[in-house]
Design a protein around this motif. Sequence first.
Motif, PDB file in Angstrom:
ATOM      1  N   LEU A 143       0.845  -1.188   0.000  1.00 38.68           N
ATOM      2  CA  LEU A 143       0.000   0.000   0.000  1.00 38.68           C
ATOM      3  C   LEU A 143       0.882   1.240   0.000  1.00 38.68           C
ATOM      4  O   LEU A 143       2.111   1.136   0.064  1.00 38.68           O
ATOM      5  CB  LEU A 143      -0.901  -0.026   1.235  1.00 38.68           C
ATOM      6  N   PRO A 144       0.298   2.435  -0.065  1.00 41.41           N
ATOM      7  CA  PRO A 144       1.124   3.640   0.073  1.00 41.41           C
ATOM      8  C   PRO A 144       1.952   3.607   1.350  1.00 41.41           C
ATOM      9  O   PRO A 144       1.663   2.852   2.286  1.00 41.41           O
ATOM     10  CB  PRO A 144       0.078   4.764   0.105  1.00 41.41           C
ATOM     11  N   GLU A 145       2.963   4.436   1.406  1.00 42.68           N
ATOM     12  CA  GLU A 145       3.953   4.369   2.485  1.00 42.68           C
ATOM     13  C   GLU A 145       3.321   4.448   3.871  1.00 42.68           C
ATOM     14  O   GLU A 145       3.710   3.717   4.782  1.00 42.68           O
ATOM     15  CB  GLU A 145       4.965   5.495   2.322  1.00 42.68           C
ATOM     16  N   LYS A 146       2.341   5.319   4.072  1.00 47.10           N
ATOM     17  CA  LYS A 146       1.695   5.469   5.371  1.00 47.10           C
ATOM     18  C   LYS A 146       0.182   5.346   5.202  1.00 47.10           C
ATOM     19  O   LYS A 146      -0.546   6.342   5.219  1.00 47.10           O
ATOM     20  CB  LYS A 146       2.049   6.817   5.998  1.00 47.10           C
ATOM     21  N   PRO A 147      -0.335   4.127   5.076  1.00 53.16           N
ATOM     22  CA  PRO A 147      -1.767   3.958   4.821  1.00 53.16           C
ATOM     23  C   PRO A 147      -2.584   4.031   6.112  1.00 53.16           C
ATOM     24  O   PRO A 147      -2.093   3.755   7.207  1.00 53.16           O
ATOM     25  CB  PRO A 147      -1.842   2.560   4.226  1.00 53.16           C
ATOM     26  N   ILE A 148      -3.845   4.383   5.959  1.00 54.94           N
ATOM     27  CA  ILE A 148      -4.779   4.419   7.072  1.00 54.94           C
ATOM     28  C   ILE A 148      -6.172   4.220   6.482  1.00 54.94           C
ATOM     29  O   ILE A 148      -6.436   4.647   5.355  1.00 54.94           O
ATOM     30  CB  ILE A 148      -4.689   5.756   7.838  1.00 54.94           C
ATOM     31  N   MET A 149      -7.068   3.543   7.217  1.00 56.72           N
ATOM     32  CA  MET A 149      -8.444   3.384   6.743  1.00 56.72           C
ATOM     33  C   MET A 149      -9.396   3.922   7.800  1.00 56.72           C
ATOM     34  O   MET A 149      -9.227   3.653   8.995  1.00 56.72           O
ATOM     35  CB  MET A 149      -8.772   1.929   6.425  1.00 56.72           C
ATOM     36  N   LEU A 150     -10.397   4.683   7.356  1.00 52.99           N
ATOM     37  CA  LEU A 150     -11.372   5.305   8.243  1.00 52.99           C
ATOM     38  C   LEU A 150     -12.709   4.590   8.112  1.00 52.99           C
ATOM     39  O   LEU A 150     -13.197   4.371   6.997  1.00 52.99           O
ATOM     40  CB  LEU A 150     -11.535   6.782   7.890  1.00 52.99           C
ATOM     41  N   THR A 151     -13.322   4.222   9.241  1.00 56.64           N
ATOM     42  CA  THR A 151     -14.604   3.536   9.226  1.00 56.64           C
ATOM     43  C   THR A 151     -15.571   4.212  10.190  1.00 56.64           C
ATOM     44  O   THR A 151     -15.156   4.739  11.239  1.00 56.64           O
ATOM     45  CB  THR A 151     -14.447   2.053   9.611  1.00 56.64           C
ATOM     46  N   PHE A 152     -16.856   4.159   9.842  1.00 52.05           N
ATOM     47  CA  PHE A 152     -17.892   4.822  10.634  1.00 52.05           C
ATOM     48  C   PHE A 152     -19.061   3.859  10.798  1.00 52.05           C
ATOM     49  O   PHE A 152     -19.642   3.396   9.809  1.00 52.05           O
ATOM     50  CB  PHE A 152     -18.349   6.107   9.940  1.00 52.05           C
ATOM     51  N   ASP A 153     -19.426   3.549  12.034  1.00 45.79           N
ATOM     52  CA  ASP A 153     -20.441   2.544  12.325  1.00 45.79           C
ATOM     53  C   ASP A 153     -21.799   3.153  12.644  1.00 45.79           C
ATOM     54  O   ASP A 153     -21.893   4.252  13.214  1.00 45.79           O
ATOM     55  CB  ASP A 153     -20.004   1.684  13.512  1.00 45.79           C
ATOM     56  N   ASP A 154     -22.855   2.421  12.269  1.00 44.65           N
ATOM     57  CA  ASP A 154     -24.240   2.618  12.741  1.00 44.65           C
ATOM     58  C   ASP A 154     -25.070   3.567  11.907  1.00 44.65           C
ATOM     59  O   ASP A 154     -26.264   3.728  12.177  1.00 44.65           O
ATOM     60  CB  ASP A 154     -24.289   3.061  14.212  1.00 44.65           C
ATOM     61  N   GLY A 155     -24.520   4.225  10.904  1.00 47.79           N
ATOM     62  CA  GLY A 155     -25.329   5.030  10.006  1.00 47.79           C
ATOM     63  C   GLY A 155     -25.972   6.242  10.639  1.00 47.79           C
ATOM     64  O   GLY A 155     -27.129   6.582  10.344  1.00 47.79           O
ATOM     65  N   TYR A 156     -25.249   6.929  11.492  1.00 48.77           N
ATOM     66  CA  TYR A 156     -25.805   8.109  12.151  1.00 48.77           C
ATOM     67  C   TYR A 156     -25.959   9.277  11.170  1.00 48.77           C
ATOM     68  O   TYR A 156     -25.230   9.395  10.167  1.00 48.77           O
ATOM     69  CB  TYR A 156     -24.906   8.534  13.305  1.00 48.77           C
ATOM     70  N   GLY A 157     -26.876  10.173  11.513  1.00 50.82           N
ATOM     71  CA  GLY A 157     -27.104  11.330  10.669  1.00 50.82           C
ATOM     72  C   GLY A 157     -25.891  12.225  10.552  1.00 50.82           C
ATOM     73  O   GLY A 157     -25.684  12.886   9.527  1.00 50.82           O
ATOM     74  N   GLY A 158     -25.065  12.270  11.605  1.00 54.24           N
ATOM     75  CA  GLY A 158     -23.855  13.079  11.563  1.00 54.24           C
ATOM     76  C   GLY A 158     -22.866  12.617  10.512  1.00 54.24           C
ATOM     77  O   GLY A 158     -22.014  13.403  10.068  1.00 54.24           O
TER      78      GLY A 158
END
Length: 572
Positions: A143-158
């Motif tokens: 992957l790219p040199e400094k990879p990161i993955m962002l995840t968001f749970d529960d489907g909130y309106g925010g």
Amino acid sequence: MFIPIVLYSPLLVTSTVQATPSTENSCQNPLNFDVELSNVVSDLFQVASWLNEPKTVVATISQSLGPQMAAYFNPSVSPNINERAKLARVPVFMYHDVLAVKEVFFDVTYQDFAQHLRLIKEKGLTPISFDQLVTHLRTGLPLPEKPIMLTFDDGYGGHYEYVYPLLKKYGYPAVFSVYTHNMGKNTGRSHVNWQQLKEMAADPLITIASHSITHPRDLRELSDARLQLELTKSKKILEAQLGIPIRYFTYPEGKYDQRVAKAVQEAGYQAALTMSDTDERYAGQSDSMLAISRFGQSRLAQALTQPDVSPIAQAWGGAKLPSWGGIFDFSADVEVTKTTLEDIPLTLISGGKPVTIHAKSRSQVAEIIAGTQAVAAVDGGFFSLRYLNSNVMIGPVLSQINNQFIPGNKGEIPKLAGRPLVLISPQAVKFISFDPFKHNTLAGIQAEMPNVTDAFVAAAWLVKDNQPQLTQNFANLYGFDALRHRAFWGIDRVGKPTIGVSNEPVDSISLGAALGLAGLRDAVMLDSGASTSLVYKGDSLVGYTPRPVPHVVALMPPNATTILAPCTVAQK
């Protein structure tokens, strides 16, 4: 979707790119051709201008594209994680609700989340998609040199109101896991509605994952029928509403067991996200692709005040792919890696320029490299134990530190026939079978490598031409199958020199298997047992006092100009 097709002949390489129609969102492709092979396709388009140089074309495709294609089309058996991916450090971060004002401990404010994204940019990290992570975990493609993955749970309106606009602003991909029962409802907290979710799902930045129908607190407690319903119906509802395949699942509250994971796989999901308040790991350290570990959002916030201990400080996308050619790279910085492969804990140090030092007497490795520019060193070849301070080696030895070739004892060298003869030059390394009639003179080794600067005979091959060695390859080597601390050195598949030790006693065959997984294309065993030593920046990396030795393999900085240590080198 583009599928590159390469046609080979002895004199010519031609290329065409066949387009196949696809109605799927490109970011939802399970093997992610459009993302992972975009560079391959780009390179193949250049072939037309190279047709008058067929040798160049063959070499370029073989060395540059071949390893990518080989890894891509030879993934690990699902749901296993590729051994190369286990060496990378990819943090997956988990968020829940994002609000204007924080209400409970797991909330994040809009201002804090915006600061998180600014931090990601400032630190030079690259957010990746779920497809990219899955391809990496299956194939080991870096992957790219400094990879990161962002995840968001529960489907909130925010997620729609605050998170999605910021992701678009930065161009960052993310994963949203939704459960269908609360779509569009206000349960004291707002949830995204179908129209909002459709808008997000249509954006190539966004991956939608199933989070079940009703978000049971513990899937393990459900009957088989109820479990199947939560998994399969949520997938069908999302696919029908959004018009895209749903390939990924997120366990409610992270709770699962083998029965639940098997049901997730049988429902048609390719990977699943979990969570734990007490066992946070990088993605490659996960139990399988059906239980990809995550860090809580608090660990990302921690980077604001303690950047050196946060997961993002260690983020690393993995080593370059193995090369199909005999290339060497003596320009990389020297780095330490500690890992466990095949249940064998290893310390490996890679990079720099390889040299040997033949000292005038036996000393600790740290003492031998003191006064040199060496960053790291491991104990080297076998030596005579006849005298306490003897620096007499078993077999011929040449060290650039004094430019002196010392032949091996004529009565001993026939016993070394077939063992690895290590030859080092400023540009390359060779491991060839020692011939006592050809290789016991300077002229003999210069015939093999004209600009040789260092040479010695090692104990045995552990990995040879990318293949870990089997029992029959160790012939009559004494103690090869015994459990001992062992030292080794070699060249990895991207051409970097690598030295190291096993941190626990191990036999030679098991060690070779582990080093093959660690990415070494050639590795030889050095003096081991009581002599096993490894030093980095002057500090010993073994938990005992080793036997003093007269010979080491050292790694110099790429820009080193001298290695002289006049007080310790063997004299002419």
